[in-house]
Design a protein around this motif. Structure first.
Motif, PDB file in Angstrom:
ATOM      1  N   TRP A  56       0.689  -1.408   0.070  1.00  0.00           N
ATOM      2  CA  TRP A  56      -0.008   0.092  -0.028  1.00  0.00           C
ATOM      3  C   TRP A  56       0.742   1.299   0.091  1.00  0.00           C
ATOM      4  N   LYS A  57       1.923   1.171   0.580  1.00  0.00           N
ATOM      5  CA  LYS A  57       2.817   2.329   0.604  1.00  0.00           C
ATOM      6  C   LYS A  57       3.400   2.617  -0.655  1.00  0.00           C
ATOM      7  N   LEU A  58       3.615   1.668  -1.466  1.00  0.00           N
ATOM      8  CA  LEU A  58       3.961   2.193  -2.886  1.00  0.00           C
ATOM      9  C   LEU A  58       2.965   2.529  -3.741  1.00  0.00           C
ATOM     10  N   TYR A  59       1.560   2.189  -3.514  1.00  0.00           N
ATOM     11  CA  TYR A  59       0.546   2.691  -4.127  1.00  0.00           C
ATOM     12  C   TYR A  59       0.153   4.043  -3.614  1.00  0.00           C
ATOM     13  N   LEU A  60       0.216   4.426  -2.300  1.00  0.00           N
ATOM     14  CA  LEU A  60       0.120   5.772  -1.929  1.00  0.00           C
ATOM     15  C   LEU A  60       1.047   6.695  -2.665  1.00  0.00           C
ATOM     16  N   ASN A  61       2.203   6.177  -2.948  1.00  0.00           N
ATOM     17  CA  ASN A  61       3.146   7.128  -3.514  1.00  0.00           C
ATOM     18  C   ASN A  61       2.865   7.262  -5.109  1.00  0.00           C
ATOM     19  N   THR A  62       2.111   6.726  -5.562  1.00  0.00           N
ATOM     20  CA  THR A  62       1.703   6.917  -6.885  1.00  0.00           C
ATOM     21  C   THR A  62       0.528   7.985  -7.182  1.00  0.00           C
ATOM     22  N   LEU A  63       0.005   8.310  -5.789  1.00  0.00           N
ATOM     23  CA  LEU A  63      -1.146   9.327  -5.777  1.00  0.00           C
ATOM     24  C   LEU A  63      -0.513  10.909  -5.968  1.00  0.00           C
ATOM     25  N   ALA A  64      -1.238  11.428  -6.690  1.00  0.00           N
ATOM     26  CA  ALA A  64      -0.945  12.979  -6.780  1.00  0.00           C
ATOM     27  C   ALA A  64      -1.541  13.637  -5.425  1.00  0.00           C
ATOM     28  N   PRO A  65      -1.195  15.051  -5.261  1.00  0.00           N
ATOM     29  CA  PRO A  65      -1.653  15.482  -3.987  1.00  0.00           C
ATOM     30  C   PRO A  65      -3.083  15.608  -4.091  1.00  0.00           C
ATOM     31  N   PRO A  99       1.165   4.235   6.125  1.00  0.00           N
ATOM     32  CA  PRO A  99       1.928   5.258   6.709  1.00  0.00           C
ATOM     33  C   PRO A  99       1.292   6.582   7.208  1.00  0.00           C
ATOM     34  N   ALA A 100       0.989   7.096   8.395  1.00  0.00           N
ATOM     35  CA  ALA A 100       0.449   8.310   8.228  1.00  0.00           C
ATOM     36  C   ALA A 100       1.218   9.511   7.545  1.00  0.00           C
ATOM     37  N   ALA A 140      -1.658  15.349   1.494  1.00  0.00           N
ATOM     38  CA  ALA A 140      -3.276  15.442   1.954  1.00  0.00           C
ATOM     39  C   ALA A 140      -3.888  14.225   1.166  1.00  0.00           C
ATOM     40  N   LYS A 141      -3.466  13.145   1.213  1.00  0.00           N
ATOM     41  CA  LYS A 141      -4.019  11.834   0.554  1.00  0.00           C
ATOM     42  C   LYS A 141      -4.928  10.949   1.565  1.00  0.00           C
ATOM     43  N   SER A 142      -5.859  10.356   0.922  1.00  0.00           N
ATOM     44  CA  SER A 142      -6.842   9.587   1.606  1.00  0.00           C
ATOM     45  C   SER A 142      -7.074   8.155   1.171  1.00  0.00           C
ATOM     46  N   VAL A 143      -7.561   7.439   2.137  1.00  0.00           N
ATOM     47  CA  VAL A 143      -7.821   5.929   1.679  1.00  0.00           C
ATOM     48  C   VAL A 143      -9.133   5.904   1.983  1.00  0.00           C
ATOM     49  N   THR A 144     -10.473   5.688   1.249  1.00  0.00           N
ATOM     50  CA  THR A 144     -11.417   5.748   1.403  1.00  0.00           C
ATOM     51  C   THR A 144     -12.094   4.291   0.648  1.00  0.00           C
ATOM     52  N   GLY A 145     -13.595   4.151   1.111  1.00  0.00           N
ATOM     53  CA  GLY A 145     -14.111   2.921   0.490  1.00  0.00           C
ATOM     54  C   GLY A 145     -15.657   3.105   0.473  1.00  0.00           C
TER      55      GLY A 145
END
Length: 340
Positions: free
Chosen positions: A246-255, A272-273, A280-285
């Motif tokens: 998930w950390k790798l995928y979070l890093n692919t996000l734009a601001p 990782p917080a 200013a990223k988020s994980v939603t569902g």
């Protein structure tokens, strides 16, 4: 045989093969509608309930929640529908209509007496099915009934977050996992006008995915390929039910980007917080969608000529269809044709 008798295919215990099963549904309730099943999609959630993977199955289980059929009976309280009309039923069969989410138009988040179509309720692996009238979704005339069923669960599952995240044509959206949900996401996002990256562990699908509308195809398990996507995505739609880095995928996000979870990953996610805070990223569902969102989806699909790619089986061959689903070779959604 009584007019209230329903013929179906049911799992009598967890993990069992489906067998012919009859039951008396009783008198139609005032708020309900009865639908004669023509077609019913086969979803991984059906398998999860049949196998009691989520611990909430009520046996016998009559699965099937991507239903297309015609109305045969209307309860006295049903509104805006008519006998003979072609309609669809998805994951939800009932909602209370009085809790705050229902009153606000978010019936899919009902906190009252919500009823899933296949949990403690008989679904569409049957000749007839019943549901509350607000969850009976009219089918546009120019939408193909044979392939429309998967839109009512898989389709709305990927469509609703496009609305919620206010995705526009200028955005770059990634789709993780290209199966039943993922291929519908690509088709919808293509019609939406977005730039699309498909993440898959099956790179042999590349040409097919690009023909569907993907602009780029990336190996979902290649760390170097993921690192090369850093800062690109406004939204990632995750349709898989397995743990990824998930950390790798979070890093692919734009601001301001989000990973939106649609697959039922059982293990807790390691997030990782710092990755959330710095961009200013988020994980939603989200679950499926409201009756209004379902109507919007079917109208959009009809206007843009969007149809899931299906394999058709007679419902009498339902166990063969389940085996095909388990093989992972289905392209990309199996639909059962009622042949009682």
């Amino acid at each position: 045989m009584s007019e209230n008798t329903i013929q179906a295919y049911a799992a009598l215990e967890a993990g069992a093969a489906l067998v012919p099963y009859q039951f008396d549904a009783g008198e139609l309730q005032a708020h309900q509608v009865e639908v004669k099943v023509e077609y019913c999609g086969l979803c991984h959630s059906d398998v999860s309930v049949i196998n009691n993977e989520w611990g909430n199955a009520v046996f016998p289980v009559v699965g099937g929640h991507e239903i297309i059929g015609t109305i045969t009976q209307l309860g006295s309280e049903a509104k805006g529908l008519k006998v003979g009309q072609r309609v669809g039923i998805g994951w939800t069969a009932e909602s209370c209509q009085y809790c705050d989410p229902c009153i606000s138009g978010q019936q899919v988040l009902c906190t009252g007496e919500k009823q899933a179509t296949i949990v403690g309720h008989a679904g569409g692996f049957a000749n007839k099915v019943r549901a509350g009238w607000q969850w009976i979704i009219p089918l546009p005339e120019d939408l193909d009934p044979e392939s429309a069923g998967p839109l009512l669960c898989g389709g709305i599952t990927v469509f609703d977050p496009i609305l919620k995240h206010q995705i526009q044509a200028v955005h770059h959206v990634g789709v993780i996992g290209i199966g039943g949900l993922g291929h519908m996401a690509i088709k919808l996002l293509k019609a939406w006008g977005c730039e699309i990256t498909a993440f898959t562990s099956s790179l042999d699908k590349t040409d097919e995915l690009k023909a569907m509308g993907a602009d780029h195809v990336v190996n979902s398990r290649d760390a170097n390929a993921l690192k090369a996507q850093r800062g690109k995505f406004d939204l990632l739609l995750c349709t898989v039910n397995v743990t990824l880095d998930w950390k790798l995928y979070l890093n692919t996000l734009a601001p301001n980007g989000s990973i939106h979870m649609l697959g039922m990953v059982v293990e807790p996610m390691a997030i990782p917080a710092g990755n959330l805070i710095s961009g200013a990223k988020s994980v939603t569902g989200s679950p499926t969608g409201s009756p209004f969102a379902l109507r919007q989806l079917l109208q959009f699909a009809a206007r843009k000529n969007i149809a899931p790619q299906i394999e058709l089986y007679p419902m009498s061959k339902i166990n063969d269809a389940l085996e095909r689903l388990h093989s992972g070779k289905a392209r990309y959604r199996i639909v059962l044709k009622a042949d009682f």
